[in-house]
Design a protein around this motif. Structure first.
Motif, PDB file in Angstrom:
ATOM      1  N   VAL A 101      -0.479 -14.672  -6.532  1.00 12.29           N
ATOM      2  CA  VAL A 101      -1.204 -15.893  -6.884  1.00 12.29           C
ATOM      3  C   VAL A 101      -1.858 -15.652  -8.234  1.00 12.29           C
ATOM      4  CG1 VAL A 101      -3.282 -15.186  -5.584  1.00 12.29           C
ATOM      5  CG2 VAL A 101      -2.939 -17.596  -6.214  1.00 12.29           C
ATOM      6  N   PHE A 102      -1.740 -16.649  -9.115  1.00 10.78           N
ATOM      7  CA  PHE A 102      -2.344 -16.569 -10.442  1.00 10.78           C
ATOM      8  C   PHE A 102      -3.478 -17.586 -10.501  1.00 10.78           C
ATOM      9  CE2 PHE A 102      -2.610 -17.955 -14.926  1.00 10.78           C
ATOM     10  CZ  PHE A 102      -2.897 -16.735 -15.521  1.00 10.78           C
ATOM     11  N   ASP A 103      -4.682 -17.097 -10.804  1.00 14.65           N
ATOM     12  CA  ASP A 103      -5.856 -17.951 -10.953  1.00 14.65           C
ATOM     13  C   ASP A 103      -5.950 -18.361 -12.423  1.00 14.65           C
ATOM     14  OD1 ASP A 103      -8.563 -18.862 -11.406  1.00 14.65           O
ATOM     15  OD2 ASP A 103      -9.111 -17.968  -9.478  1.00 14.65           O
ATOM     16  N   ARG A 104      -5.719 -19.635 -12.710  1.00 11.52           N
ATOM     17  CA  ARG A 104      -5.683 -20.093 -14.100  1.00 11.52           C
ATOM     18  C   ARG A 104      -7.047 -20.036 -14.772  1.00 11.52           C
ATOM     19  NH1 ARG A 104      -2.696 -25.711 -14.468  1.00 11.52           N
ATOM     20  NH2 ARG A 104      -2.975 -25.279 -16.708  1.00 11.52           N
ATOM     21  N   ALA A 105      -8.111 -20.170 -13.986  1.00  6.69           N
ATOM     22  CA  ALA A 105      -9.457 -20.115 -14.568  1.00  6.69           C
ATOM     23  C   ALA A 105      -9.816 -18.680 -14.970  1.00  6.69           C
ATOM     24  CB  ALA A 105     -10.484 -20.668 -13.586  1.00  6.69           C
ATOM     25  N   LEU A 106      -9.475 -17.724 -14.114  1.00 10.22           N
ATOM     26  CA  LEU A 106      -9.795 -16.322 -14.384  1.00 10.22           C
ATOM     27  C   LEU A 106      -8.681 -15.602 -15.141  1.00 10.22           C
ATOM     28  CD1 LEU A 106     -11.312 -15.360 -10.891  1.00 10.22           C
ATOM     29  CD2 LEU A 106     -12.538 -16.114 -12.952  1.00 10.22           C
ATOM     30  N   ARG A 107      -7.495 -16.235 -15.232  1.00  9.51           N
ATOM     31  CA  ARG A 107      -6.304 -15.614 -15.847  1.00  9.51           C
ATOM     32  C   ARG A 107      -5.985 -14.281 -15.177  1.00  9.51           C
ATOM     33  NH1 ARG A 107      -3.781 -19.588 -18.189  1.00  9.51           N
ATOM     34  NH2 ARG A 107      -2.484 -18.049 -19.284  1.00  9.51           N
ATOM     35  N   GLU A 108      -6.016 -14.279 -13.837  1.00 10.15           N
ATOM     36  CA  GLU A 108      -5.784 -13.057 -13.070  1.00 10.15           C
ATOM     37  C   GLU A 108      -4.660 -13.248 -12.059  1.00 10.15           C
ATOM     38  OE1 GLU A 108     -10.331 -11.156 -12.980  1.00 10.15           O
ATOM     39  OE2 GLU A 108      -9.391 -11.929 -11.135  1.00 10.15           O
ATOM     40  N   HIS A 109      -3.802 -12.226 -11.930  1.00 15.40           N
ATOM     41  CA  HIS A 109      -2.764 -12.176 -10.903  1.00 15.40           C
ATOM     42  C   HIS A 109      -3.278 -11.362  -9.718  1.00 15.40           C
ATOM     43  CE1 HIS A 109       0.505 -13.417 -13.749  1.00 15.40           C
ATOM     44  NE2 HIS A 109      -0.292 -12.810 -14.618  1.00 15.40           N
ATOM     45  N   THR A 110      -2.999 -11.832  -8.502  1.00 19.41           N
ATOM     46  CA  THR A 110      -3.338 -11.076  -7.305  1.00 19.41           C
ATOM     47  C   THR A 110      -2.100 -10.964  -6.425  1.00 19.41           C
ATOM     48  OG1 THR A 110      -5.612 -11.910  -7.345  1.00 19.41           O
ATOM     49  CG2 THR A 110      -4.836 -10.934  -5.277  1.00 19.41           C
ATOM     50  N   TYR A 111      -1.770  -9.739  -6.046  1.00 19.65           N
ATOM     51  CA  TYR A 111      -0.617  -9.495  -5.173  1.00 19.65           C
ATOM     52  C   TYR A 111      -0.982  -9.875  -3.744  1.00 19.65           C
ATOM     53  CZ  TYR A 111       2.750  -6.849  -2.374  1.00 19.65           C
ATOM     54  OH  TYR A 111       3.694  -6.473  -1.452  1.00 19.65           O
ATOM     55  N   ILE A 112      -0.050 -10.560  -3.043  1.00 18.90           N
ATOM     56  CA  ILE A 112      -0.263 -10.956  -1.655  1.00 18.90           C
ATOM     57  C   ILE A 112       0.761 -10.220  -0.784  1.00 18.90           C
ATOM     58  CG2 ILE A 112      -0.285 -12.875  -0.016  1.00 18.90           C
ATOM     59  CD1 ILE A 112      -0.930 -14.733  -2.349  1.00 18.90           C
ATOM     60  N   PRO A 113       0.318  -9.354   0.125  1.00 20.58           N
ATOM     61  CA  PRO A 113       1.267  -8.608   0.969  1.00 20.58           C
ATOM     62  C   PRO A 113       1.977  -9.528   1.959  1.00 20.58           C
ATOM     63  CG  PRO A 113      -0.999  -8.158   1.631  1.00 20.58           C
ATOM     64  CD  PRO A 113      -1.088  -8.990   0.389  1.00 20.58           C
ATOM     65  N   THR A 114       3.275  -9.312   2.150  1.00 19.58           N
ATOM     66  CA  THR A 114       4.075 -10.103   3.081  1.00 19.58           C
ATOM     67  C   THR A 114       4.921  -9.174   3.947  1.00 19.58           C
ATOM     68  OG1 THR A 114       5.809 -10.322   1.391  1.00 19.58           O
ATOM     69  CG2 THR A 114       4.205 -12.112   1.543  1.00 19.58           C
TER      70      THR A 114
END
Length: 394
Positions: free
Chosen positions: A64-77
């Motif tokens: 997921v990419f947060d456009r306000a923070l310009r940060e990517h977060t990995y989501i485990p599946t």
């Protein structure tokens, strides 16, 4: 167009393995590159507030990419996010409008639900539907259902209801429905040799499914009442080489049909307690000339937007292009084209559109003015060369 004109909504698309965003204020593009530089983005979803962008990469990872923070977060599946045995390779996921839950098919994972059958052989893709609570991705993922492909139908077409309460999907057995809060997958429409309805879209109120028929069936469209589990065919004339489409708006439902000889626009509505749809309006001519509509968009107050293919090379009727039809039965041109055999992707209020040639290439983009019916209109064939997987912001 010169530069990047302002638009009434953001336009998202994929190109060169990245997500590009044509900003509403115009002037420039925003881009989202994958978290890992060597990978490419294959599929994406955007929350209605436009802040969060979920995407799957070529490595089969979810971020997921947060456009306000310009940060990517990995989501485990679990399992695989990409099923290479499907054609095209399957990637099935969706996100609730509030961004709290993400639902996906974990390919190659055997379901533990008591009613789940044993997985089919590896010749056909199979998987388990799981829900991730995005407020705490470390929580155990909730099992929603199971999915087994058949010879003719691949597991897929997963879609959350607009209210986030239910998930629909299909597999080799037929069409399934399950709930997010208390998962209990139900086979609501089994496939038979004579009929097989495919999921097309949810109604805006989350109470109906819009279904398309398999090729060869007499009726091309149907509505399915989720609460009553009742199938309601859209009984309008459309046989032979006929293209039929449906748009469900906040106030009305419009159906378009088109054959080489004639096309029509119908306004229809379900009647409580009646197994058929009522046709409340029908238009098959523009003046004395044949109407050839496609890509309808139902709008408030009796309006509908659509693409008109034109009535042929020797016809002096209305030119090919995009039109509004109002409650006064007058058709008003939005943008005229030399040829309009393709389709349009509209914003929800028809304030903008992207027109595609029949081969799926975007060729024209326009901005409409509902007060004057005029539009800013640009050739974008070169501007959007190589772009695909378009989505308008809410």
């Amino acid at each position: 167009p010169q530069g990047w004109p302002a638009l009434p909504a953001e336009l998202y698309f994929l190109r060169e393995g990245r997500i590009w965003i044509w900003l509403a204020e115009g002037g420039t593009l925003d881009t989202i590159s994958p978290a890992v530089e060597a990978e490419t983005i294959l599929a994406y979803r955007v929350t209605p507030d436009k802040r969060l962008v979920f995407y799957v990469t070529s490595a089969g990872d979810l971020y997921v990419f947060d456009r306000a923070l310009r940060e990517h977060t990995y989501i485990p599946t679990s399992g695989r996010l990409i099923e290479e045995l499907a054609a095209p390779p399957g990637i099935e996921f969706d996100v609730t409008a509030d961004g709290q839950y993400l639902v996906y098919v974990a390919w190659g994972v055997q379901s533990t639900l008591p009613e789940a059958p044993e997985a089919t052989t590896t010749e056909f893709p199979y998987g388990t539907l799981l829900a991730i609570d995005l407020t705490n991705v470390r929580l155990a993922q909730r099992e929603l259902g199971f999915c087994n492909s058949g010879v003719d139908v691949t597991c897929g077409r997963l879609a959350l209801a607009p209210d986030g309460g239910h998930v629909v999907y299909e597999d080799g057995s037929g069409l399934w429905l399950t709930a997010l809060d208390v998962p209990e997958p139900r086979l609501i429409l089994p496939y038979t040799k004579d009929s097989g309805w495919r999921f097309s879209a949810w109604s805006p109120n989350s109470r109906w499914l819009i279904l398309k028929a398999q090729p060869g069936q007499e009726t091309g469209l149907a509505l399915f009442n989720v609460a009553a589990e009742q199938l309601m065919p859209v009984d309008v004339s459309c046989s032979g080489n006929c293209r039929i489409e449906l748009s469900w708006g906040e106030q009305s439902i419009w159906v378009s049909t088109d054959t080489p000889e004639l096309g029509c626009l119908y306004e229809v509505q379900p009647v409580i307690g009646d197994p058929t749809l009522e046709t409340t309006y029908e238009k098959c001519l523009i003046g004395p000339w044949a109407l050839h509509p496609t890509s309808p968009l139902a709008l408030p107050d009796g309006w509908v937007a659509f693409v008109h293919h034109g009535c042929g090379a020797d016809c002096h009727g209305p030119a090919p292009g995009l039109y509004f039809l109002g409650p006064d039965e007058e058709t008003r041109p939005i943008a005229l084209l030399e040829s309009a055999e393709g389709s349009a992707l509209w914003t929800a209020d028809a304030s903008a559109f992207l027109y595609f040639a029949p081969e799926g290439v975007p060729t024209h983009l326009g901005v409409t003015n509902s007060a004057t019916f005029t539009s800013g209109f640009w050739n974008v064939r070169r501007t959007l060369d190589g772009a695909h997987t378009f989505l308008w912001g809410k």
